[in-house]
Design a protein around this motif. Structure first.
Motif, PDB file in Angstrom:
ATOM      1  N   ALA A   1      -6.726   1.746  -2.111  1.00 40.61           N
ATOM      2  CA  ALA A   1      -6.580   3.118  -1.583  1.00 40.61           C
ATOM      3  C   ALA A   1      -5.378   3.328  -0.680  1.00 40.61           C
ATOM      4  O   ALA A   1      -5.093   4.471  -0.311  1.00 40.61           O
ATOM      5  N   PHE A   2      -4.625   2.290  -0.306  1.00 39.97           N
ATOM      6  CA  PHE A   2      -3.495   2.528   0.593  1.00 39.97           C
ATOM      7  C   PHE A   2      -2.481   3.484  -0.038  1.00 39.97           C
ATOM      8  O   PHE A   2      -2.106   4.495   0.555  1.00 39.97           O
ATOM      9  N   GLY A   3      -2.035   3.155  -1.246  1.00 40.29           N
ATOM     10  CA  GLY A   3      -1.035   3.997  -1.889  1.00 40.29           C
ATOM     11  C   GLY A   3      -1.563   5.376  -2.215  1.00 40.29           C
ATOM     12  O   GLY A   3      -0.857   6.383  -2.056  1.00 40.29           O
ATOM     13  N   LEU A   4      -2.817   5.463  -2.678  1.00 39.24           N
ATOM     14  CA  LEU A   4      -3.393   6.756  -3.040  1.00 39.24           C
ATOM     15  C   LEU A   4      -3.491   7.681  -1.833  1.00 39.24           C
ATOM     16  O   LEU A   4      -3.131   8.856  -1.897  1.00 39.24           O
TER      17      LEU A   4
ATOM     18  N   ILE B   1       0.738  15.436 -12.083  1.00 40.40           N
ATOM     19  CA  ILE B   1       0.368  14.097 -12.557  1.00 40.40           C
ATOM     20  C   ILE B   1      -0.218  13.270 -11.420  1.00 40.40           C
ATOM     21  O   ILE B   1      -1.249  12.603 -11.578  1.00 40.40           O
ATOM     22  N   LEU B   2       0.415  13.330 -10.249  1.00 40.02           N
ATOM     23  CA  LEU B   2      -0.097  12.586  -9.099  1.00 40.02           C
ATOM     24  C   LEU B   2      -1.483  13.094  -8.718  1.00 40.02           C
ATOM     25  O   LEU B   2      -2.387  12.297  -8.430  1.00 40.02           O
ATOM     26  N   GLY B   3      -1.669  14.418  -8.712  1.00 44.35           N
ATOM     27  CA  GLY B   3      -2.982  14.980  -8.391  1.00 44.35           C
ATOM     28  C   GLY B   3      -4.051  14.510  -9.357  1.00 44.35           C
ATOM     29  O   GLY B   3      -5.159  14.134  -8.945  1.00 44.35           O
ATOM     30  N   LEU B   4      -3.721  14.511 -10.663  1.00 39.73           N
ATOM     31  CA  LEU B   4      -4.691  14.053 -11.666  1.00 39.73           C
ATOM     32  C   LEU B   4      -4.997  12.565 -11.508  1.00 39.73           C
ATOM     33  O   LEU B   4      -6.151  12.143 -11.662  1.00 39.73           O
ATOM     34  N   VAL B   5      -3.957  11.777 -11.227  1.00 42.39           N
ATOM     35  CA  VAL B   5      -4.173  10.339 -11.011  1.00 42.39           C
ATOM     36  C   VAL B   5      -5.132  10.118  -9.850  1.00 42.39           C
ATOM     37  O   VAL B   5      -6.057   9.292  -9.931  1.00 42.39           O
ATOM     38  N   ILE B   6      -4.945  10.866  -8.770  1.00 44.63           N
ATOM     39  CA  ILE B   6      -5.801  10.706  -7.591  1.00 44.63           C
ATOM     40  C   ILE B   6      -7.228  11.149  -7.894  1.00 44.63           C
ATOM     41  O   ILE B   6      -8.203  10.481  -7.513  1.00 44.63           O
ATOM     42  N   ILE B   7      -7.392  12.281  -8.611  1.00 45.96           N
ATOM     43  CA  ILE B   7      -8.734  12.779  -8.940  1.00 45.96           C
ATOM     44  C   ILE B   7      -9.478  11.786  -9.833  1.00 45.96           C
ATOM     45  O   ILE B   7     -10.627  11.414  -9.563  1.00 45.96           O
TER      46      ILE B   7
ATOM     47  N   PHE C   1     -10.526  12.740  -3.572  1.00 38.48           N
ATOM     48  CA  PHE C   1     -10.819  13.832  -4.499  1.00 38.48           C
ATOM     49  C   PHE C   1     -10.272  15.157  -3.970  1.00 38.48           C
ATOM     50  O   PHE C   1      -9.617  15.912  -4.701  1.00 38.48           O
ATOM     51  N   LEU C   2     -10.507  15.440  -2.702  1.00 41.79           N
ATOM     52  CA  LEU C   2     -10.023  16.697  -2.121  1.00 41.79           C
ATOM     53  C   LEU C   2      -8.500  16.752  -2.088  1.00 41.79           C
ATOM     54  O   LEU C   2      -7.900  17.800  -2.363  1.00 41.79           O
ATOM     55  N   SER C   3      -7.859  15.640  -1.773  1.00 35.99           N
ATOM     56  CA  SER C   3      -6.396  15.641  -1.746  1.00 35.99           C
ATOM     57  C   SER C   3      -5.831  15.801  -3.149  1.00 35.99           C
ATOM     58  O   SER C   3      -4.816  16.488  -3.348  1.00 35.99           O
ATOM     59  N   GLY C   4      -6.482  15.206  -4.161  1.00 31.87           N
ATOM     60  CA  GLY C   4      -6.018  15.361  -5.537  1.00 31.87           C
ATOM     61  C   GLY C   4      -6.113  16.789  -6.015  1.00 31.87           C
ATOM     62  O   GLY C   4      -5.189  17.319  -6.648  1.00 31.87           O
TER      63      GLY C   4
END
Length: 256
Positions: free
Chosen positions: A26-29, A106-112, A237-240
Protein backbone atom coordinates in the motif's frame (compact mmCIF):
# COMPACT_ATOMS: atom_id res chain seq x y z
CA UNK A 1 6.61 22.62 -3.96
CA UNK A 2 5.61 25.30 -1.48
CA UNK A 3 6.18 24.80 2.23
CA UNK A 4 2.53 23.83 2.75
CA UNK A 5 2.67 21.35 -0.14
CA UNK A 6 5.90 19.86 1.19
CA UNK A 7 4.41 19.39 4.66
CA UNK A 8 1.38 17.70 3.09
CA UNK A 9 3.63 15.36 1.11
CA UNK A 10 5.68 14.50 4.22
CA UNK A 11 2.50 13.56 6.11
CA UNK A 12 1.23 11.53 3.15
CA UNK A 13 4.51 9.62 2.75
CA UNK A 14 4.73 8.96 6.50
CA UNK A 15 1.20 7.57 6.63
CA UNK A 16 1.89 5.36 3.60
CA UNK A 17 5.12 4.01 5.12
CA UNK A 18 3.32 3.27 8.40
CA UNK A 19 0.60 1.31 6.56
CA UNK A 20 3.09 -0.62 4.41
CA UNK A 21 5.22 -1.62 7.40
CA UNK A 22 2.15 -3.09 9.10
CA UNK A 23 0.59 -4.77 6.06
CA UNK A 24 3.43 -5.37 3.57
CA UNK A 25 1.73 -3.31 0.85
CA UNK A 26 0.00 0.00 0.00
CA UNK A 27 2.90 2.49 0.17
CA UNK A 28 2.85 3.32 -3.53
CA UNK A 29 -0.94 3.16 -3.82
CA UNK A 30 -1.55 5.54 -0.91
CA UNK A 31 1.16 7.97 -1.97
CA UNK A 32 0.26 8.02 -5.67
CA UNK A 33 -3.44 8.25 -4.90
CA UNK A 34 -2.85 11.19 -2.58
CA UNK A 35 -0.65 12.94 -5.12
CA UNK A 36 -3.20 12.37 -7.87
CA UNK A 37 -5.95 13.87 -5.73
CA UNK A 38 -4.03 16.89 -4.48
CA UNK A 39 -1.87 17.66 -7.51
CA UNK A 40 1.20 18.16 -5.33
CA UNK A 41 3.39 16.73 -8.13
CA UNK A 42 3.03 15.44 -11.65
CA UNK A 43 2.43 11.70 -11.68
CA UNK A 44 5.79 10.89 -13.38
CA UNK A 45 7.70 12.98 -10.81
CA UNK A 46 5.70 11.46 -7.97
CA UNK A 47 6.43 7.94 -9.23
CA UNK A 48 10.16 8.69 -9.21
CA UNK A 49 10.09 10.00 -5.65
CA UNK A 50 7.89 7.10 -4.53
CA UNK A 51 10.51 4.72 -5.95
CA UNK A 52 13.20 6.31 -3.78
CA UNK A 53 10.99 6.31 -0.69
CA UNK A 54 9.97 2.68 -1.32
CA UNK A 55 13.64 1.71 -1.43
CA UNK A 56 14.27 3.52 1.88
CA UNK A 57 11.31 1.81 3.56
CA UNK A 58 12.28 -1.61 2.17
CA UNK A 59 15.96 -1.29 3.12
CA UNK A 60 15.04 -0.40 6.67
CA UNK A 61 12.69 -3.38 6.92
CA UNK A 62 15.16 -5.83 5.35
CA UNK A 63 18.07 -5.03 7.65
CA UNK A 64 16.66 -7.72 9.93
CA UNK A 65 14.19 -9.50 7.68
CA UNK A 66 16.28 -10.50 4.64
CA UNK A 67 16.82 -14.02 5.98
CA UNK A 68 13.09 -14.72 5.68
CA UNK A 69 12.86 -14.01 1.93
CA UNK A 70 11.50 -16.89 -0.18
CA UNK A 71 14.34 -16.77 -2.69
CA UNK A 72 12.98 -19.24 -5.24
CA UNK A 73 9.69 -17.38 -5.59
CA UNK A 74 11.55 -14.06 -5.59
CA UNK A 75 13.75 -15.11 -8.54
CA UNK A 76 10.77 -16.15 -10.67
CA UNK A 77 8.88 -12.94 -9.87
CA UNK A 78 11.82 -10.71 -10.74
CA UNK A 79 12.60 -12.59 -13.96
CA UNK A 80 9.27 -11.40 -15.38
CA UNK A 81 8.95 -8.16 -13.44
CA UNK A 82 12.07 -6.39 -14.68
CA UNK A 83 11.31 -6.57 -18.44
CA UNK A 84 7.69 -5.45 -17.89
CA UNK A 85 8.87 -2.57 -15.74
CA UNK A 86 10.46 -1.08 -18.87
CA UNK A 87 7.16 -1.48 -20.74
CA UNK A 88 5.25 0.23 -17.94
CA UNK A 89 7.69 3.12 -17.83
CA UNK A 90 7.31 3.64 -21.58
CA UNK A 91 3.52 3.67 -21.23
CA UNK A 92 3.78 6.29 -18.48
CA UNK A 93 5.78 8.60 -20.73
CA UNK A 94 3.36 8.06 -23.62
CA UNK A 95 0.30 8.88 -21.51
CA UNK A 96 1.73 11.68 -19.36
CA UNK A 97 1.52 14.42 -22.00
CA UNK A 98 -1.75 15.12 -23.81
CA UNK A 99 -3.37 12.05 -22.26
CA UNK A 100 -3.12 13.23 -18.64
CA UNK A 101 -6.83 12.58 -17.91
CA UNK A 102 -6.53 9.07 -19.30
CA UNK A 103 -3.48 8.52 -17.10
CA UNK A 104 -5.38 9.68 -14.01
CA UNK A 105 -8.31 7.44 -14.95
CA UNK A 106 -6.00 4.42 -15.28
CA UNK A 107 -4.43 5.17 -11.91
CA UNK A 108 -7.89 5.57 -10.33
CA UNK A 109 -9.03 2.22 -11.76
CA UNK A 110 -5.83 0.52 -10.61
CA UNK A 111 -6.39 1.82 -7.08
CA UNK A 112 -10.09 0.82 -7.04
CA UNK A 113 -9.48 -2.70 -8.36
CA UNK A 114 -6.51 -3.11 -6.02
CA UNK A 115 -8.52 -1.99 -2.99
CA UNK A 116 -11.35 -4.41 -3.80
CA UNK A 117 -8.85 -7.21 -4.25
CA UNK A 118 -6.98 -6.44 -1.06
CA UNK A 119 -10.21 -6.17 0.92
CA UNK A 120 -10.72 -9.89 0.46
CA UNK A 121 -8.81 -12.19 2.74
CA UNK A 122 -7.06 -14.59 0.35
CA UNK A 123 -7.93 -18.21 0.96
CA UNK A 124 -4.67 -20.13 1.50
CA UNK A 125 -3.87 -22.86 -0.97
CA UNK A 126 -3.15 -26.40 0.14
CA UNK A 127 -0.11 -26.57 -2.15
CA UNK A 128 2.33 -24.01 -3.49
CA UNK A 129 1.41 -22.59 -6.90
CA UNK A 130 3.51 -23.50 -9.92
CA UNK A 131 6.54 -21.47 -10.97
CA UNK A 132 4.65 -20.12 -13.99
CA UNK A 133 2.18 -18.33 -11.73
CA UNK A 134 5.01 -16.35 -10.13
CA UNK A 135 6.21 -15.34 -13.59
CA UNK A 136 2.69 -14.19 -14.51
CA UNK A 137 2.07 -12.12 -11.39
CA UNK A 138 5.63 -10.81 -11.51
CA UNK A 139 4.96 -9.48 -15.02
CA UNK A 140 1.82 -7.64 -13.86
CA UNK A 141 3.74 -6.24 -10.89
CA UNK A 142 6.50 -4.99 -13.18
CA UNK A 143 4.01 -3.28 -15.51
CA UNK A 144 2.31 -1.48 -12.62
CA UNK A 145 5.65 -0.66 -11.04
CA UNK A 146 6.92 0.89 -14.24
CA UNK A 147 3.83 3.05 -14.66
CA UNK A 148 3.04 4.16 -11.12
CA UNK A 149 5.70 2.65 -8.83
CA UNK A 150 2.87 0.52 -7.35
CA UNK A 151 3.92 -3.04 -8.02
CA UNK A 152 2.04 -4.57 -5.12
CA UNK A 153 -1.63 -5.59 -5.35
CA UNK A 154 -1.77 -8.60 -7.74
CA UNK A 155 1.48 -9.99 -6.36
CA UNK A 156 0.35 -9.36 -2.77
CA UNK A 157 -2.84 -11.35 -3.37
CA UNK A 158 -0.96 -14.22 -5.00
CA UNK A 159 1.71 -14.53 -2.32
CA UNK A 160 -0.76 -14.30 0.55
CA UNK A 161 -2.48 -17.41 -0.86
CA UNK A 162 0.71 -19.46 -0.69
CA UNK A 163 1.24 -21.96 2.17
CA UNK A 164 4.14 -19.96 3.60
CA UNK A 165 4.67 -18.16 6.93
CA UNK A 166 3.38 -14.58 6.91
CA UNK A 167 6.80 -13.19 7.77
CA UNK A 168 8.29 -14.90 4.71
CA UNK A 169 5.53 -13.47 2.48
CA UNK A 170 5.99 -9.96 3.83
CA UNK A 171 9.76 -9.91 3.50
CA UNK A 172 9.60 -11.39 -0.02
CA UNK A 173 7.17 -8.68 -1.09
CA UNK A 174 9.33 -5.95 0.39
CA UNK A 175 12.41 -7.31 -1.40
CA UNK A 176 10.55 -7.33 -4.73
CA UNK A 177 9.45 -3.73 -4.19
CA UNK A 178 12.99 -2.69 -3.28
CA UNK A 179 14.62 -4.20 -6.37
CA UNK A 180 11.88 -2.86 -8.64
CA UNK A 181 12.50 0.58 -7.17
CA UNK A 182 16.26 0.29 -7.85
CA UNK A 183 15.67 -0.59 -11.51
CA UNK A 184 13.05 2.12 -11.94
CA UNK A 185 15.30 4.79 -10.45
CA UNK A 186 18.11 3.70 -12.74
CA UNK A 187 15.76 3.90 -15.73
CA UNK A 188 14.71 7.44 -14.82
CA UNK A 189 18.31 8.56 -14.39
CA UNK A 190 19.41 6.90 -17.65
CA UNK A 191 16.57 8.50 -19.62
CA UNK A 192 17.20 11.95 -18.12
CA UNK A 193 13.64 12.32 -16.79
CA UNK A 194 14.61 13.46 -13.30
CA UNK A 195 12.12 15.71 -11.49
CA UNK A 196 12.82 19.43 -11.35
CA UNK A 197 14.81 20.84 -8.46
CA UNK A 198 11.72 22.12 -6.65
CA UNK A 199 9.98 18.74 -6.90
CA UNK A 200 13.08 16.93 -5.67
CA UNK A 201 12.40 18.54 -2.28
CA UNK A 202 9.94 15.65 -1.95
CA UNK A 203 12.98 13.55 -1.06
CA UNK A 204 12.92 15.36 2.28
CA UNK A 205 10.22 12.81 3.08
CA UNK A 206 12.97 10.22 3.64
CA UNK A 207 13.22 10.98 7.40
CA UNK A 208 9.41 10.86 7.63
CA UNK A 209 9.37 7.44 5.96
CA UNK A 210 12.15 6.15 8.23
CA UNK A 211 10.41 7.50 11.33
CA UNK A 212 7.04 6.03 10.35
CA UNK A 213 8.62 2.65 9.57
CA UNK A 214 10.31 2.56 12.97
CA UNK A 215 7.13 3.70 14.73
CA UNK A 216 5.02 1.02 13.07
CA UNK A 217 7.43 -1.71 14.20
CA UNK A 218 7.98 -0.25 17.67
CA UNK A 219 4.42 0.89 18.44
CA UNK A 220 1.88 -0.94 16.25
CA UNK A 221 -1.71 0.33 16.59
CA UNK A 222 -4.08 -1.46 18.99
CA UNK A 223 -6.18 -2.88 16.15
CA UNK A 224 -6.31 -6.30 14.56
CA UNK A 225 -4.68 -6.94 11.16
CA UNK A 226 -8.17 -7.39 9.68
CA UNK A 227 -9.25 -3.95 10.92
CA UNK A 228 -6.07 -2.42 9.55
CA UNK A 229 -6.77 -3.98 6.16
CA UNK A 230 -10.30 -2.54 6.16
CA UNK A 231 -8.99 0.93 6.96
CA UNK A 232 -6.48 0.76 4.12
CA UNK A 233 -9.17 -0.59 1.78
CA UNK A 234 -11.53 2.30 2.56
CA UNK A 235 -8.84 4.92 2.03
CA UNK A 236 -7.71 3.39 -1.25
CA UNK A 237 -11.23 2.90 -2.62
CA UNK A 238 -12.29 6.47 -1.87
CA UNK A 239 -9.10 7.94 -3.32
CA UNK A 240 -9.49 5.81 -6.48
CA UNK A 241 -13.07 6.97 -7.01
CA UNK A 242 -12.18 10.61 -6.31
CA UNK A 243 -9.29 10.40 -8.75
CA UNK A 244 -11.05 8.56 -11.56
CA UNK A 245 -14.44 10.33 -11.57
CA UNK A 246 -13.18 13.81 -12.60
CA UNK A 247 -11.01 12.22 -15.29
CA UNK A 248 -14.06 10.45 -16.74
CA UNK A 249 -16.00 13.73 -16.78
CA UNK A 250 -13.16 15.55 -18.55
CA UNK A 251 -12.80 12.79 -21.13
CA UNK A 252 -16.55 12.80 -21.83
CA UNK A 253 -16.58 16.59 -22.19
CA UNK A 254 -13.62 16.45 -24.58
CA UNK A 255 -15.31 13.83 -26.76
CA UNK A 256 -18.66 15.65 -26.96
Amino acid sequence: MSVAELIGFLLLAGAAAYAQTLTGFAFGLITMGGVGLTGLLSLPDAAMIVSVLTMVNATQMLLKGWRDVAWREFIFVMAASIPMLFVGYWLLGWLAGARADLLRLILGLVIIVSSLQLARKPEPLARRSGDGSFLFFGAIAGLMGGMFSTAGPPLVYHLYRQPMPLVKIRETLVTVFALNAVFRIGLVVFSGDLPSGSNLTGLLAIPAVMGATYAARRWPPPVSPATMRRIVFALLFLSGVSLGAPAVIHLLEASS
